[in-house]
Design a protein around this motif. Structure first.
Motif, PDB file in Angstrom:
ATOM      1  N   ALA A  99      45.551  57.585  19.955  1.00  0.00           N
ATOM      2  CA  ALA A  99      45.803  57.855  21.369  1.00  0.00           C
ATOM      3  C   ALA A  99      44.922  57.022  22.286  1.00  0.00           C
ATOM      4  O   ALA A  99      45.384  56.506  23.307  1.00  0.00           O
ATOM      5  N   GLU A 100      43.656  56.874  21.934  1.00  0.00           N
ATOM      6  CA  GLU A 100      42.676  56.315  22.860  1.00  0.00           C
ATOM      7  C   GLU A 100      42.409  54.826  22.659  1.00  0.00           C
ATOM      8  O   GLU A 100      41.822  54.188  23.535  1.00  0.00           O
ATOM      9  N   VAL A 106      47.587  50.226  16.502  1.00  0.00           N
ATOM     10  CA  VAL A 106      48.917  49.863  16.014  1.00  0.00           C
ATOM     11  C   VAL A 106      48.923  48.430  15.500  1.00  0.00           C
ATOM     12  O   VAL A 106      49.494  48.138  14.440  1.00  0.00           O
ATOM     13  N   ALA A 107      48.287  47.517  16.227  1.00  0.00           N
ATOM     14  CA  ALA A 107      48.222  46.122  15.773  1.00  0.00           C
ATOM     15  C   ALA A 107      47.513  46.028  14.424  1.00  0.00           C
ATOM     16  O   ALA A 107      47.919  45.247  13.552  1.00  0.00           O
ATOM     17  N   TYR A 171      53.894  58.798  15.915  1.00  0.00           N
ATOM     18  CA  TYR A 171      53.110  59.410  16.993  1.00  0.00           C
ATOM     19  C   TYR A 171      53.317  58.669  18.314  1.00  0.00           C
ATOM     20  O   TYR A 171      53.338  57.440  18.347  1.00  0.00           O
ATOM     21  N   ARG A 172      53.449  59.427  19.391  1.00  0.00           N
ATOM     22  CA  ARG A 172      53.527  58.873  20.735  1.00  0.00           C
ATOM     23  C   ARG A 172      52.545  59.639  21.619  1.00  0.00           C
ATOM     24  O   ARG A 172      52.588  60.871  21.645  1.00  0.00           O
ATOM     25  N   TRP A 177      53.444  66.329  20.385  1.00  0.00           N
ATOM     26  CA  TRP A 177      52.161  66.847  19.914  1.00  0.00           C
ATOM     27  C   TRP A 177      51.011  65.998  20.436  1.00  0.00           C
ATOM     28  O   TRP A 177      51.084  64.769  20.455  1.00  0.00           O
ATOM     29  N   SER A 178      49.944  66.649  20.827  1.00  0.00           N
ATOM     30  CA  SER A 178      48.743  65.937  21.250  1.00  0.00           C
ATOM     31  C   SER A 178      47.971  65.465  20.022  1.00  0.00           C
ATOM     32  O   SER A 178      48.191  65.940  18.895  1.00  0.00           O
ATOM     33  N   ALA A 179      47.037  64.558  20.249  1.00  0.00           N
ATOM     34  CA  ALA A 179      46.190  64.087  19.150  1.00  0.00           C
ATOM     35  C   ALA A 179      45.400  65.244  18.552  1.00  0.00           C
ATOM     36  O   ALA A 179      45.223  65.322  17.325  1.00  0.00           O
ATOM     37  N   ASP A 180      44.933  66.152  19.387  1.00  0.00           N
ATOM     38  CA  ASP A 180      44.186  67.311  18.877  1.00  0.00           C
ATOM     39  C   ASP A 180      45.059  68.192  17.992  1.00  0.00           C
ATOM     40  O   ASP A 180      44.606  68.677  16.946  1.00  0.00           O
TER      41      ASP A 180
END
Length: 219
Positions: A99-100, A106-107, A171-172, A177-180
């Protein structure tokens, strides 16, 4: 540091950031140095001056990424004595990075397998091995202390990395869903399988510690 050196350093960082974003979006093969140059409104020659080639630029993305993750991990692991807390913290870190530190994560994940054996990635491989050892050793200590069932730390480490590192495919950050929530679900299922004491409770301070460490590292 002189103003000229600072400007060069900032420009290199800008090139790395832009390249990571484009690779995350399109994949390595679909991104050219000209694309980066046009996005940053600079010449292709400037990029070649700083990095020499496209694969060297990818190596820089991967190297910077691993340096960030290792620095964060060493910082928060030093504050945790329990192997279970350490494993949980590493899982949270890997998901928070989705997320952060999205573009670089991703790369990194998209291209690491294909380029893993290339000579240009030798230093990145060393850092990946170092990070893998942090997870494997924490699991091993958990087994030795009786926190975890009698498992093979190497296999479980690969299981965890597969679970976390490939979540970029679904994941988006703005998704359901949040990362937490994802990290909590992952660690909950993981520890129900790993824990020698089924009544053990997770340390509620771990997510905040990992998040604060990553925020400080990004300043």
């Amino acid at each position: 540091m002189s103003a000229i050196r600072q400007e060069r350093r900032n420009r290199k960082a800008e090139i790395v950031r832009c390249f990571a974003e484009l690779v995350a979006e399109r994949g390595y093969d679909a991104v050219s140095l000209r694309d980066v140059a046009e996005a940053l409104e600079m010449s292709k020659g400037t990029i070649l001056h700083h990095f020499g080639s496209k694969d060297r630029l990818l190596e820089q993305v991967h190297s910077d990424y691993m340096q960030r993750r290792l620095a964060e991990a060493h910082a928060f692991l030093a504050e945790l004595d329990s192997p279970a807390d350490q494993v949980r913290a590493l899982v949270y870190q890997l998901i928070y990075a989705q997320a952060e530190d999205r573009a670089a994560t991703v790369a990194f994940a998209r291209e690491i397998v294909r380029f893993a054996s290339e000579e240009v990635m030798a230093d990145v491989r060393r850092m990946r091995d170092e990070y893998t050892a942090l997870m494997r050793d924490a699991i091993g200590r958990g087994v030795e202390r009786g926190q975890f069932a009698d498992v093979d730390p190497a296999i479980v480490s690969l299981q965890i990395f597969g679970m976390c590192n490939w979540s970029w495919t679904w994941y988006r950050p703005d998704g359901t869903w949040s990362a937490d929530e994802i990290a909590e679900s992952f660690t909950g299922v993981l520890f129900r399988g790993l824990a020698a004491n089924r009544r053990a409770r997770p340390n509620p301070a771990v997510p905040d510690l990992v998040h604060a460490t990553m925020e400080r590292a990004g300043e």
